[in-house]
Design a protein around this motif. Structure first.
Motif, PDB file in Angstrom:
ATOM      1  N   LEU A   1      -9.539  28.458  25.693  1.00  0.00           N
ATOM      2  CA  LEU A   1     -10.665  28.264  26.819  1.00  0.00           C
ATOM      3  C   LEU A   1     -11.675  29.074  26.912  1.00  0.00           C
ATOM      4  N   VAL A   2     -12.932  28.732  27.248  1.00  0.00           N
ATOM      5  CA  VAL A   2     -14.079  30.225  27.047  1.00  0.00           C
ATOM      6  C   VAL A   2     -14.696  29.752  28.381  1.00  0.00           C
ATOM      7  N   VAL A   3     -14.794  31.176  29.114  1.00  0.00           N
ATOM      8  CA  VAL A   3     -15.845  30.785  30.798  1.00  0.00           C
ATOM      9  C   VAL A   3     -16.945  31.660  29.718  1.00  0.00           C
TER      10      VAL A   3
ATOM     11  N   CYS B   1      -7.805  37.478  24.385  1.00  0.00           N
ATOM     12  CA  CYS B   1      -8.285  37.107  24.811  1.00  0.00           C
ATOM     13  C   CYS B   1      -9.882  37.782  23.848  1.00  0.00           C
ATOM     14  N   LEU B   2     -10.842  37.637  23.098  1.00  0.00           N
ATOM     15  CA  LEU B   2     -11.852  37.901  22.694  1.00  0.00           C
ATOM     16  C   LEU B   2     -13.334  37.738  23.266  1.00  0.00           C
TER      17      LEU B   2
ATOM     18  N   LEU C   1     -12.766  43.415  32.918  1.00  0.00           N
ATOM     19  CA  LEU C   1     -12.606  41.984  34.006  1.00  0.00           C
ATOM     20  C   LEU C   1     -11.367  41.188  32.701  1.00  0.00           C
ATOM     21  N   ALA C   2     -11.074  41.354  31.332  1.00  0.00           N
ATOM     22  CA  ALA C   2     -10.232  40.835  30.662  1.00  0.00           C
ATOM     23  C   ALA C   2      -9.655  41.096  31.236  1.00  0.00           C
ATOM     24  N   PRO C   3      -7.561  39.972  31.115  1.00  0.00           N
ATOM     25  CA  PRO C   3      -6.175  40.232  31.438  1.00  0.00           C
ATOM     26  C   PRO C   3      -6.043  41.395  30.445  1.00  0.00           C
ATOM     27  N   CYS C   4      -6.073  41.361  29.053  1.00  0.00           N
ATOM     28  CA  CYS C   4      -5.598  42.217  28.447  1.00  0.00           C
ATOM     29  C   CYS C   4      -6.647  42.425  27.720  1.00  0.00           C
TER      30      CYS C   4
ATOM     31  N   GLU D   1     -23.533  32.346  35.930  1.00  0.00           N
ATOM     32  CA  GLU D   1     -24.003  33.987  35.779  1.00  0.00           C
ATOM     33  C   GLU D   1     -25.313  34.684  34.595  1.00  0.00           C
ATOM     34  N   THR D   2     -25.573  35.569  34.346  1.00  0.00           N
ATOM     35  CA  THR D   2     -27.127  35.598  33.878  1.00  0.00           C
ATOM     36  C   THR D   2     -26.839  37.269  32.709  1.00  0.00           C
ATOM     37  N   THR D   3     -25.138  37.835  33.568  1.00  0.00           N
ATOM     38  CA  THR D   3     -25.909  39.006  32.604  1.00  0.00           C
ATOM     39  C   THR D   3     -25.338  39.448  31.428  1.00  0.00           C
ATOM     40  N   PRO D   4     -25.812  39.571  30.543  1.00  0.00           N
ATOM     41  CA  PRO D   4     -25.726  39.297  28.855  1.00  0.00           C
ATOM     42  C   PRO D   4     -24.275  39.742  28.254  1.00  0.00           C
ATOM     43  N   TYR D   5     -24.081  38.611  28.117  1.00  0.00           N
ATOM     44  CA  TYR D   5     -23.273  38.661  27.155  1.00  0.00           C
ATOM     45  C   TYR D   5     -21.737  38.660  28.028  1.00  0.00           C
ATOM     46  N   ALA D   6     -21.587  38.001  28.933  1.00  0.00           N
ATOM     47  CA  ALA D   6     -20.396  37.934  29.895  1.00  0.00           C
ATOM     48  C   ALA D   6     -20.147  36.469  29.726  1.00  0.00           C
ATOM     49  N   ASN D   7     -19.356  36.972  28.518  1.00  0.00           N
ATOM     50  CA  ASN D   7     -18.716  35.015  27.757  1.00  0.00           C
ATOM     51  C   ASN D   7     -17.472  35.937  27.671  1.00  0.00           C
ATOM     52  N   ILE D   8     -15.880  35.079  27.275  1.00  0.00           N
ATOM     53  CA  ILE D   8     -14.320  35.565  27.228  1.00  0.00           C
ATOM     54  C   ILE D   8     -13.890  34.091  26.412  1.00  0.00           C
TER      55      ILE D   8
END
Length: 123
Positions: A24-26, A67-68, A80-83, A108-115
């Motif tokens: 699942l990608v946020v 996570c990645l 913020l990552a869970p691991c 979200e508009t912060t660059p690279y805010a993806n997991i």
């Protein structure tokens, strides 16, 4: 009517249907959305909802094994990552999203805010 947890029906359903190893990608508002991938678009306006808030809500319901994130993501985002996240260049991260089960788009508009969150098992 559901009293607690994630109230968005699509998101709640997607989490309930995750199996071991599913992704699942946020995502922030700017991550390219693969045409073949189901997208749950929560974005309302720039900045809403925030990546951190959506991620926190998802983490209350999803068992995460790994996570990645992109190496370009700030340390504050990585915290913020869970691991501890595996980090890859952003181009590789975008490639990895192609095999996700679902993508959740935030405002979200912060660059690279993806997991990318990979589902674990609870037993």
């Amino acid at each position: 009517m559901k009293k607690t947890g994630i109230l968005n029906a699509e998101l709640s359903r997607a989490i309930a249907q995750m199996g071991h190893g599913d992704c699942l990608v946020v995502a922030d508002a700017g991550l390219p959305l693969p045409a073949h991938l189901p997208v749950i678009d929560l974005a309302v306006v720039a900045g809403l909802p925030r990546f951190a808030d959506v991620l926190a809500a998802i983490l209350t319901e999803l068992e995460v094994e790994r996570c990645l994130m992109a190496t370009e993501a700030s340390p504050a985002l990585q915290d913020l990552a869970p691991c501890p996240p595996a980090c890859v260049p952003h181009t590789d991260f975008k490639r990895a999203t192609q095999s996700a089960r679902v993508l959740v788009r935030t405002g979200e508009t912060t660059p690279y805010a993806n997991i990318a969150l990979y589902s674990g098992v609870t037993f």
